[in-house]
Design a protein around this motif. Structure first.
Motif, PDB file in Angstrom:
ATOM      1  N   SER A  11      -6.753   6.670  -1.384  1.00 48.19           N
ATOM      2  CA  SER A  11      -7.305   7.977  -1.749  1.00 48.19           C
ATOM      3  C   SER A  11      -6.490   9.111  -1.149  1.00 48.19           C
ATOM      4  CB  SER A  11      -8.761   8.081  -1.287  1.00 48.19           C
ATOM      5  OG  SER A  11      -8.852   7.886   0.119  1.00 48.19           O
ATOM      6  N   GLY A  12      -5.805   8.861  -0.035  1.00 49.98           N
ATOM      7  CA  GLY A  12      -4.983   9.900   0.581  1.00 49.98           C
ATOM      8  C   GLY A  12      -5.817  11.088   1.011  1.00 49.98           C
ATOM      9  N   ALA A  54      -7.714   2.022   4.314  1.00 44.17           N
ATOM     10  CA  ALA A  54      -7.286   1.072   3.283  1.00 44.17           C
ATOM     11  C   ALA A  54      -6.802  -0.232   3.900  1.00 44.17           C
ATOM     12  CB  ALA A  54      -6.192   1.693   2.427  1.00 44.17           C
ATOM     13  N   VAL A  55      -6.072  -0.151   5.015  1.00 46.84           N
ATOM     14  CA  VAL A  55      -5.618  -1.355   5.715  1.00 46.84           C
ATOM     15  C   VAL A  55      -6.824  -2.170   6.180  1.00 46.84           C
ATOM     16  CG1 VAL A  55      -4.445  -2.228   7.778  1.00 46.84           C
ATOM     17  CG2 VAL A  55      -3.405  -0.383   6.432  1.00 46.84           C
ATOM     18  N   GLU A  56      -7.793  -1.489   6.771  1.00 49.41           N
ATOM     19  CA  GLU A  56      -8.987  -2.193   7.263  1.00 49.41           C
ATOM     20  C   GLU A  56      -9.769  -2.827   6.113  1.00 49.41           C
ATOM     21  OE1 GLU A  56      -9.956   0.130  11.406  1.00 49.41           O
ATOM     22  OE2 GLU A  56     -10.774   0.967   9.562  1.00 49.41           O
ATOM     23  N   GLN A  57      -9.830  -2.138   4.964  1.00 51.75           N
ATOM     24  CA  GLN A  57     -10.500  -2.712   3.802  1.00 51.75           C
ATOM     25  C   GLN A  57      -9.778  -3.961   3.304  1.00 51.75           C
ATOM     26  OE1 GLN A  57     -13.381  -1.212   1.317  1.00 51.75           O
ATOM     27  NE2 GLN A  57     -13.809  -1.532   3.478  1.00 51.75           N
ATOM     28  N   LEU A  78       0.856  -1.179   0.000  1.00 47.02           N
ATOM     29  CA  LEU A  78       0.000   0.000   0.000  1.00 47.02           C
ATOM     30  C   LEU A  78       0.898   1.237   0.000  1.00 47.02           C
ATOM     31  CD1 LEU A  78      -2.759   1.477   0.437  1.00 47.02           C
ATOM     32  CD2 LEU A  78      -2.464   1.028   2.896  1.00 47.02           C
ATOM     33  N   LEU A  79       0.801   2.055  -1.048  1.00 47.41           N
ATOM     34  CA  LEU A  79       1.682   3.211  -1.192  1.00 47.41           C
ATOM     35  C   LEU A  79       1.041   4.473  -0.638  1.00 47.41           C
ATOM     36  CD1 LEU A  79       3.229   3.024  -4.788  1.00 47.41           C
ATOM     37  CD2 LEU A  79       4.176   2.176  -2.636  1.00 47.41           C
ATOM     38  N   SER A  80       1.812   5.211   0.157  1.00 48.45           N
ATOM     39  CA  SER A  80       1.434   6.572   0.506  1.00 48.45           C
ATOM     40  C   SER A  80       1.987   7.551  -0.529  1.00 48.45           C
ATOM     41  CB  SER A  80       1.966   6.922   1.901  1.00 48.45           C
ATOM     42  OG  SER A  80       1.789   8.288   2.181  1.00 48.45           O
ATOM     43  N   LYS A 126       3.234  19.904   5.076  1.00 49.46           N
ATOM     44  CA  LYS A 126       3.143  19.515   3.669  1.00 49.46           C
ATOM     45  C   LYS A 126       2.044  18.492   3.424  1.00 49.46           C
ATOM     46  CE  LYS A 126       8.051  20.210   2.520  1.00 49.46           C
ATOM     47  NZ  LYS A 126       7.894  21.164   1.407  1.00 49.46           N
ATOM     48  N   THR A 127       1.684  17.753   4.460  1.00 45.72           N
ATOM     49  CA  THR A 127       0.675  16.711   4.308  1.00 45.72           C
ATOM     50  C   THR A 127      -0.521  17.015   5.198  1.00 45.72           C
ATOM     51  OG1 THR A 127       0.347  14.313   4.207  1.00 45.72           O
ATOM     52  CG2 THR A 127       1.504  15.169   6.137  1.00 45.72           C
ATOM     53  N   SER A 128      -1.609  16.301   4.969  1.00 40.72           N
ATOM     54  CA  SER A 128      -2.835  16.513   5.731  1.00 40.72           C
ATOM     55  C   SER A 128      -3.010  15.415   6.767  1.00 40.72           C
ATOM     56  CB  SER A 128      -4.048  16.512   4.790  1.00 40.72           C
ATOM     57  OG  SER A 128      -3.922  17.512   3.801  1.00 40.72           O
ATOM     58  N   GLY A 129      -3.613  15.771   7.884  1.00 43.75           N
ATOM     59  CA  GLY A 129      -3.835  14.791   8.934  1.00 43.75           C
ATOM     60  C   GLY A 129      -4.699  13.630   8.484  1.00 43.75           C
ATOM     61  N   ILE A 130      -5.549  13.864   7.466  1.00 47.55           N
ATOM     62  CA  ILE A 130      -6.442  12.811   6.988  1.00 47.55           C
ATOM     63  C   ILE A 130      -5.694  11.687   6.275  1.00 47.55           C
ATOM     64  CG2 ILE A 130      -6.893  13.841   4.721  1.00 47.55           C
ATOM     65  CD1 ILE A 130      -9.526  12.180   6.980  1.00 47.55           C
ATOM     66  N   VAL A 131      -4.460  11.937   5.829  1.00 48.59           N
ATOM     67  CA  VAL A 131      -3.742  10.939   5.026  1.00 48.59           C
ATOM     68  C   VAL A 131      -3.529   9.646   5.805  1.00 48.59           C
ATOM     69  CG1 VAL A 131      -1.569  10.407   3.855  1.00 48.59           C
ATOM     70  CG2 VAL A 131      -2.644  12.637   3.531  1.00 48.59           C
ATOM     71  N   SER A 132      -3.109   9.751   7.050  1.00 53.01           N
ATOM     72  CA  SER A 132      -2.894   8.532   7.838  1.00 53.01           C
ATOM     73  C   SER A 132      -4.218   7.801   8.076  1.00 53.01           C
ATOM     74  CB  SER A 132      -2.223   8.858   9.172  1.00 53.01           C
ATOM     75  OG  SER A 132      -3.045   9.678   9.981  1.00 53.01           O
ATOM     76  N   ARG A 133      -5.313   8.560   8.174  1.00 50.88           N
ATOM     77  CA  ARG A 133      -6.621   7.917   8.341  1.00 50.88           C
ATOM     78  C   ARG A 133      -7.065   7.228   7.053  1.00 50.88           C
ATOM     79  NH1 ARG A 133      -7.366   7.387  13.584  1.00 50.88           N
ATOM     80  NH2 ARG A 133      -9.575   7.027  13.160  1.00 50.88           N
ATOM     81  N   ALA A 134      -6.704   7.792   5.912  1.00 52.71           N
ATOM     82  CA  ALA A 134      -7.005   7.136   4.641  1.00 52.71           C
ATOM     83  C   ALA A 134      -6.229   5.832   4.517  1.00 52.71           C
ATOM     84  CB  ALA A 134      -6.672   8.068   3.476  1.00 52.71           C
ATOM     85  N   LEU A 135      -4.988   5.832   4.967  1.00 52.13           N
ATOM     86  CA  LEU A 135      -4.202   4.591   4.972  1.00 52.13           C
ATOM     87  C   LEU A 135      -4.816   3.577   5.922  1.00 52.13           C
ATOM     88  CD1 LEU A 135      -0.559   5.987   4.956  1.00 52.13           C
ATOM     89  CD2 LEU A 135      -1.731   4.836   3.067  1.00 52.13           C
TER      90      LEU A 135
END
Length: 263
Positions: free
Chosen positions: A118-119, A252-255, A87-89, A240-249
């Protein structure tokens, strides 16, 4: 037990590891180079893996990259070659056609998959459905506070500290992802979902008045149209990044492990 290894332990990797550790049923490892200063911040319950051999012995069911484009080049083929899904960030690394084709070929040969989350974006399901539709056009604008562009503005000199919105880039998604690998992963994700790197139009704006890290998508085709704006709060550890990115990962892990998969 769901065995997950995370490459990197910066803002995104650390947040993801913390979230997974709070859930039952996960065994976690963090992949770091020997001597990495980040090792001191890793939870003692997580294994620290220094190389591919150690990763293979940990036998993860999924590996998550959260360490930048360089980590995709360094670890991508090695992970996929083990037959482990990745799974790529740092999706922006895939603007390099040679790298992308090599990773896809490795995954196919090993019978595994390369996952692109989705990031920081929304609406990718609609854009994917539009792919190949007649008269498809996709435009994307990244508008972030100047703190997210501190390094880039410093390179432009003291006159580049804007009091008003400043357009830093206008072009296609391939050039955007290559020029700003730490900021424009979303442009690459959108391009891969829809019209491709050359045909996805990108505008990058540094704006002191921006209400967070803002992503605007305009997609039109003979099937319909999409206008969408997402305003994310920057990560407190990395603007540079959004806090939501780790939640999107995390989602994805849970999916990946879920019996019911939402596509």
């Amino acid at each position: 037990m769901r065995r997950v290894a995370i490459i990197g332990h910066g803002a995104i990797g650390r947040d993801l590891a913390t979230a997974l550790a709070s859930r039952d049923g996960y065994a976690l490892a963090v992949v770091l180079r020997p001597g990495s200063a980040s090792a001191a911040a890793v939870d003692p319950a997580c294994a620290v893996l220094p190389d591919v051999g150690a990763l293979a012995r940990f036998a993860p069911a999924l590996v998550v990259e959260a360490a930048g484009a360089g980590a995709v080049r360094e670890w991508g083929a090695a992970v996929l070659g083990l037959g482990v899904p990745l799974l790529l960030s740092s999706v922006g690394a895939l603007h390099d056609d040679a790298l992308r084709h090599a990773l896809v070929a490795t995954a196919q040969a090993a019978g595994t998959r390369l996952y692109l989350p989705s990031g920081a974006l929304a609406g990718l399901d609609y854009v994917r459905a539009m792919r190949g539709a007649p008269n498809l056009r996709v435009r994307y604008e990244s508008r972030k506070p100047t703190a997210a562009w501190a390094d880039e503005l410093a390179r432009l000199g003291p006159d580049a500290a804007p009091d008003a919105a400043l357009t830093l880039f206008q072009g296609n998604a391939r050039a955007a992802a290559a020029r700003y690998p730490a900021n424009l992963n979303v442009a690459a994700t959108l391009a891969l979902a829809g019209a491709g790197f050359e045909e996805t139009e990108v505008r990058v704006v540094a704006d002191p008045a921006a209400r967070g890290n803002t992503h605007a998508i305009r997609a039109t085709s003979d099937l319909g149209e999409l206008d969408l704006v997402v305003a994310n709060r920057p990560s407190p550890d990395n603007p540079k990044t959004s806090g939501i990115v780790s939640r999107a990962l995390l989602a994805a892990v849970e999916q990946h492990f879920s019996t019911v998969v939402m596509l």
